[in-house]
Design a protein around this motif. Structure first.
Motif, short mmCIF file in Angstrom:
data_model
loop_
_atom_site.label_atom_id
_atom_site.label_comp_id
_atom_site.label_asym_id
_atom_site.label_seq_id
_atom_site.Cartn_x
_atom_site.Cartn_y
_atom_site.Cartn_z
N ILE A 1 -8.08 63.79 34.58
CA ILE A 1 -6.79 64.28 35.40
C ILE A 1 -5.39 63.89 34.99
O ILE A 1 -5.20 63.18 33.96
CB ILE A 1 -7.18 63.72 36.55
CG1 ILE A 1 -6.98 62.07 36.81
CG2 ILE A 1 -8.32 63.92 37.74
CD1 ILE A 1 -6.72 61.41 38.04
N ASP A 2 -4.35 64.77 35.55
CA ASP A 2 -3.07 64.51 35.10
C ASP A 2 -2.51 63.95 36.50
O ASP A 2 -2.85 64.64 37.80
CB ASP A 2 -2.39 65.74 34.84
CG ASP A 2 -2.28 65.84 33.47
OD1 ASP A 2 -2.42 65.09 32.73
OD2 ASP A 2 -2.64 67.26 33.02
N TYR A 3 -2.07 62.81 36.63
CA TYR A 3 -1.37 62.28 37.84
C TYR A 3 0.02 62.49 37.99
O TYR A 3 0.80 61.98 37.21
CB TYR A 3 -1.84 60.83 37.83
CG TYR A 3 -1.40 60.02 39.40
CD1 TYR A 3 -1.39 60.51 40.31
CD2 TYR A 3 -0.92 58.79 39.10
CE1 TYR A 3 -0.85 59.88 41.47
CE2 TYR A 3 -0.43 57.89 40.04
CZ TYR A 3 -0.33 58.27 41.43
OH TYR A 3 0.09 57.80 42.47
N THR A 4 0.64 63.29 38.85
CA THR A 4 1.80 63.57 38.89
C THR A 4 2.33 62.53 40.19
O THR A 4 1.98 62.94 41.41
CB THR A 4 2.10 65.09 39.22
OG1 THR A 4 1.71 65.76 38.11
CG2 THR A 4 3.75 65.46 39.26
N PHE A 5 3.37 61.76 40.12
CA PHE A 5 3.72 60.90 41.05
C PHE A 5 5.23 60.72 41.39
O PHE A 5 5.91 60.88 39.99
CB PHE A 5 2.76 59.50 41.13
CG PHE A 5 3.20 58.71 39.76
CD1 PHE A 5 4.17 57.79 39.82
CD2 PHE A 5 2.58 58.97 38.69
CE1 PHE A 5 4.39 57.22 38.76
CE2 PHE A 5 2.76 58.38 37.61
CZ PHE A 5 3.63 57.29 37.59
N ALA B 1 -8.38 59.00 32.76
CA ALA B 1 -9.90 59.43 32.57
C ALA B 1 -10.61 58.43 33.44
O ALA B 1 -10.52 57.47 33.69
CB ALA B 1 -10.36 59.56 31.08
N LEU B 2 -11.48 59.16 34.23
CA LEU B 2 -12.60 58.39 35.03
C LEU B 2 -13.77 58.75 34.89
O LEU B 2 -14.35 59.88 34.91
CB LEU B 2 -11.99 58.54 36.67
CG LEU B 2 -10.71 58.47 37.06
CD1 LEU B 2 -9.76 59.29 37.70
CD2 LEU B 2 -10.75 57.20 37.97
N LEU B 3 -14.67 57.62 34.87
CA LEU B 3 -16.20 57.87 34.30
C LEU B 3 -16.78 58.03 35.60
O LEU B 3 -16.80 56.84 36.33
CB LEU B 3 -16.58 56.75 33.28
CG LEU B 3 -18.15 56.94 33.10
CD1 LEU B 3 -18.40 58.11 32.22
CD2 LEU B 3 -18.45 55.51 32.09
#
Length: 158
Positions: free
Chosen positions: A94-98, A113-115
């Motif tokens: 994912i891309d986290y835009t914050f 990256a999330l497993l």
């Protein structure tokens, strides 16, 4: 008169072609809207010492993932933003835009990256690189999912 007939035929062909292009454009927009319908919602929470991260995932009909994330990390400003990405095998990239509470006018973007393991999502540690202002996970370097702080457990969505 002979020159007028081919000219009229050419104009008619252009008119028919433009109608076909409008129809194709409408079909593409309808397909895109259909693919962006939410088919599944999941919520997760990770707690590590004084840190809390809330993650809401929305699976779209086209297989893409969207959602939101709030990061409350001790001794750091609170971060609130959106995520967008997709699964590749059992790993969600994912891309986290914050934005954070200190820099309200500035948007930041980080790759993650999330497993997915059983009912958990494990936030991996990977090598990041920035090129021309874009940060990404380096492809040739492995992502560590063993020595991590944040393991997200499934929770009820509010």
């Amino acid at each position: 008169m002979k020159k007028l007939i081919p000219f009229c035929l050419l104009l008619a062909c252009i008119g028919f072609q433009s109608c076909k292009n409008d129809e194709k454009q409408k079909e593409l927009e309808a397909a895109k809207a259909e693919g962006e319908k939410v088919v599944k919602t999941e919520c997760y929470k990770a707690i590590y010492e004084k840190d809390t991260i809330d993650l809401d995932l929305y699976t779209l009909k086209n297989g893409k993932i969207g959602g939101g994330m709030i990061m409350k990390v001790a001794n750091a400003p609170e971060r609130t933003g959106e995520i967008a990405g997709e699964f590749k095998g059992d790993t969600l990239f994912i891309d986290y835009t914050f934005k954070d509470t200190e820099h309200k006018d500035t948007k930041f973007k980080n790759p993650m990256a999330l497993l997915k393991k059983d009912k958990q999502l494990i936030l991996g540690n990977g090598t990041m690189q920035t090129t021309m202002g874009v940060t990404y996970l380096v492809k040739d370097k492995p992502i560590d999912f063993e020595n991590v702080k944040y393991k997200f457990n499934s929770v009820n969505c509010e």
